[in-house]
Design a protein around this motif. Structure first.
Motif, mmCIF file in Angstrom:
data_model
loop_
_atom_site.group_PDB
_atom_site.id
_atom_site.type_symbol
_atom_site.label_atom_id
_atom_site.label_comp_id
_atom_site.label_asym_id
_atom_site.label_seq_id
_atom_site.Cartn_x
_atom_site.Cartn_y
_atom_site.Cartn_z
ATOM 1 N N TYR A 60 0.823 -1.204 0.000
ATOM 2 C CA TYR A 60 0.000 0.000 0.000
ATOM 3 C C TYR A 60 0.859 1.256 0.000
ATOM 4 C CZ TYR A 60 -3.809 -3.120 1.394
ATOM 5 O OH TYR A 60 -4.735 -4.129 1.440
ATOM 6 N N ALA A 61 0.313 2.305 -0.579
ATOM 7 C CA ALA A 61 0.915 3.622 -0.404
ATOM 8 C C ALA A 61 0.702 4.062 1.036
ATOM 9 C CB ALA A 61 0.263 4.620 -1.362
ATOM 10 N N ASP A 62 1.661 4.821 1.552
ATOM 11 C CA ASP A 62 1.546 5.268 2.950
ATOM 12 C C ASP A 62 0.268 6.058 3.182
ATOM 13 O OD1 ASP A 62 5.120 5.902 3.430
ATOM 14 O OD2 ASP A 62 3.938 4.062 3.594
ATOM 15 N N SER A 63 -0.167 6.786 2.176
ATOM 16 C CA SER A 63 -1.324 7.668 2.333
ATOM 17 C C SER A 63 -2.634 6.906 2.537
ATOM 18 C CB SER A 63 -1.450 8.578 1.115
ATOM 19 O OG SER A 63 -1.586 7.821 -0.071
ATOM 20 N N VAL A 64 -2.655 5.618 2.208
ATOM 21 C CA VAL A 64 -3.911 4.857 2.321
ATOM 22 C C VAL A 64 -3.823 3.698 3.305
ATOM 23 C CG1 VAL A 64 -4.451 5.478 -0.066
ATOM 24 C CG2 VAL A 64 -3.482 3.223 0.437
ATOM 25 N N LYS A 65 -2.645 3.461 3.850
ATOM 26 C CA LYS A 65 -2.478 2.353 4.802
ATOM 27 C C LYS A 65 -3.437 2.492 5.963
ATOM 28 C CE LYS A 65 2.330 0.969 4.083
ATOM 29 N NZ LYS A 65 3.706 1.033 4.614
ATOM 30 N N GLY A 66 -4.075 1.387 6.303
ATOM 31 C CA GLY A 66 -5.022 1.386 7.410
ATOM 32 C C GLY A 66 -6.426 1.832 7.028
ATOM 33 N N ARG A 67 -6.577 2.381 5.834
ATOM 34 C CA ARG A 67 -7.898 2.842 5.379
ATOM 35 C C ARG A 67 -8.402 2.050 4.179
ATOM 36 N NH1 ARG A 67 -8.559 7.764 3.304
ATOM 37 N NH2 ARG A 67 -6.434 7.916 2.462
ATOM 38 N N PHE A 68 -7.488 1.661 3.302
ATOM 39 C CA PHE A 68 -7.854 0.937 2.078
ATOM 40 C C PHE A 68 -7.402 -0.515 2.195
ATOM 41 C CE2 PHE A 68 -7.724 4.707 -1.170
ATOM 42 C CZ PHE A 68 -8.572 5.427 -0.335
ATOM 43 N N THR A 69 -8.180 -1.398 1.588
ATOM 44 C CA THR A 69 -7.826 -2.816 1.545
ATOM 45 C C THR A 69 -8.018 -3.339 0.132
ATOM 46 O OG1 THR A 69 -8.541 -3.130 3.829
ATOM 47 C CG2 THR A 69 -8.274 -5.101 2.484
ATOM 48 N N ILE A 70 -6.977 -3.950 -0.413
ATOM 49 C CA ILE A 70 -7.062 -4.572 -1.723
ATOM 50 C C ILE A 70 -7.261 -6.066 -1.543
ATOM 51 C CG2 ILE A 70 -4.545 -4.852 -1.942
ATOM 52 C CD1 ILE A 70 -4.866 -4.279 -4.957
ATOM 53 N N SER A 71 -8.084 -6.644 -2.394
ATOM 54 C CA SER A 71 -8.318 -8.085 -2.348
ATOM 55 C C SER A 71 -8.643 -8.561 -3.764
ATOM 56 C CB SER A 71 -9.468 -8.426 -1.388
ATOM 57 O OG SER A 71 -10.680 -7.823 -1.822
ATOM 58 N N ARG A 72 -8.641 -9.865 -3.939
ATOM 59 C CA ARG A 72 -8.955 -10.409 -5.256
ATOM 60 C C ARG A 72 -9.686 -11.732 -5.117
ATOM 61 N NH1 ARG A 72 -3.523 -10.932 -8.313
ATOM 62 N NH2 ARG A 72 -4.806 -11.944 -9.933
ATOM 63 N N ASP A 73 -10.462 -12.038 -6.132
ATOM 64 C CA ASP A 73 -11.158 -13.311 -6.233
ATOM 65 C C ASP A 73 -10.805 -13.884 -7.592
ATOM 66 O OD1 ASP A 73 -12.922 -15.434 -6.572
ATOM 67 O OD2 ASP A 73 -14.570 -14.417 -5.588
ATOM 68 N N ASN A 74 -9.853 -14.797 -7.617
ATOM 69 C CA ASN A 74 -9.381 -15.325 -8.898
ATOM 70 C C ASN A 74 -10.462 -16.134 -9.609
ATOM 71 O OD1 ASN A 74 -6.905 -14.100 -8.653
ATOM 72 N ND2 ASN A 74 -5.843 -15.934 -7.919
ATOM 73 N N ALA A 75 -11.369 -16.727 -8.863
ATOM 74 C CA ALA A 75 -12.465 -17.474 -9.492
ATOM 75 C C ALA A 75 -13.382 -16.549 -10.274
ATOM 76 C CB ALA A 75 -13.253 -18.229 -8.436
ATOM 77 N N LYS A 76 -13.469 -15.306 -9.833
ATOM 78 C CA LYS A 76 -14.322 -14.318 -10.513
ATOM 79 C C LYS A 76 -13.511 -13.348 -11.377
ATOM 80 C CE LYS A 76 -17.947 -14.305 -6.988
ATOM 81 N NZ LYS A 76 -18.735 -13.471 -6.039
ATOM 82 N N SER A 77 -12.186 -13.545 -11.416
ATOM 83 C CA SER A 77 -11.318 -12.653 -12.202
ATOM 84 C C SER A 77 -11.559 -11.192 -11.853
ATOM 85 C CB SER A 77 -11.527 -12.877 -13.713
ATOM 86 O OG SER A 77 -11.166 -14.193 -14.073
ATOM 87 N N THR A 78 -11.616 -10.933 -10.568
ATOM 88 C CA THR A 78 -11.956 -9.586 -10.101
ATOM 89 C C THR A 78 -11.033 -9.185 -8.955
ATOM 90 O OG1 THR A 78 -14.274 -9.890 -10.730
ATOM 91 C CG2 THR A 78 -13.783 -8.121 -9.175
ATOM 92 N N VAL A 79 -10.630 -7.935 -8.977
ATOM 93 C CA VAL A 79 -9.876 -7.360 -7.872
ATOM 94 C C VAL A 79 -10.704 -6.210 -7.288
ATOM 95 C CG1 VAL A 79 -8.585 -5.779 -9.364
ATOM 96 C CG2 VAL A 79 -7.634 -6.448 -7.152
ATOM 97 N N TYR A 80 -10.580 -6.026 -5.992
ATOM 98 C CA TYR A 80 -11.388 -5.036 -5.279
ATOM 99 C C TYR A 80 -10.493 -4.044 -4.545
ATOM 100 C CZ TYR A 80 -14.792 -8.798 -5.928
ATOM 101 O OH TYR A 80 -15.591 -9.782 -6.453
ATOM 102 N N LEU A 81 -11.032 -2.869 -4.311
ATOM 103 C CA LEU A 81 -10.384 -1.904 -3.436
ATOM 104 C C LEU A 81 -11.444 -1.351 -2.496
ATOM 105 C CD1 LEU A 81 -7.669 -0.481 -2.833
ATOM 106 C CD2 LEU A 81 -8.523 1.431 -4.207
ATOM 107 N N GLN A 82 -11.390 -1.797 -1.255
ATOM 108 C CA GLN A 82 -12.284 -1.277 -0.231
ATOM 109 C C GLN A 82 -11.670 -0.022 0.353
ATOM 110 O OE1 GLN A 82 -15.397 -2.395 0.862
ATOM 111 N NE2 GLN A 82 -15.390 -0.506 2.055
#
Length: 121
Positions: A60-82
């Protein structure tokens, strides 16, 4: 090549949350390191977050650490950014990107068209 389409952007008040999604098609999604970048007018595009092909590693970039979460679902070929605890400085066009390089690289070969995130104060 992999094709990327982002969704989930919009207008949110400061302190609120959004979840961005990026759907991939084309080559096998699971071989790619996936990343999120953002850009505001007059500024260079900046790195936000990245996730390894397996999902076991993130960065993560320092500016978003603790606030943003990246995740992925390879079965759905999708990446997320919460994105939580958003503030006006997070306002930008957010881009999804894919690379065959490792997690620490900022060199990405495939880009989506971007989705606008606007945070009002």
């Amino acid at each position: 090549q992999v094709q990327l389409v982002e969704s989930g952007g919009g207008l949110v008040q400061a302190g609120g949350s959004l979840r961005l999604s990026c759907a991939a098609s084309g080559r096998t999604f699971s071989i790619y390191t996936m990343g999120w970048f953002r850009q505001t007018p007059g500024k260079e595009r900046e790195f936000v977050a990245a996730i390894s092909w397996s999902g076991g590693g993130t960065r993560y970039a320092d500016s978003v650490k603790g606030r943003f979460t990246i995740s992925r679902d390879n079965a759905k070929s999708t990446v997320y950014l919460q994105m939580n605890s958003l503030n006006p400085e997070d306002t930008a066009v957010y881009y999804c990107a894919a690379t065959r390089r490792g997690l620490v690289s900022n060199e990405y070969d495939n880009w989506g068209q971007g989705t606008q995130v606007t945070v009002s104060s």
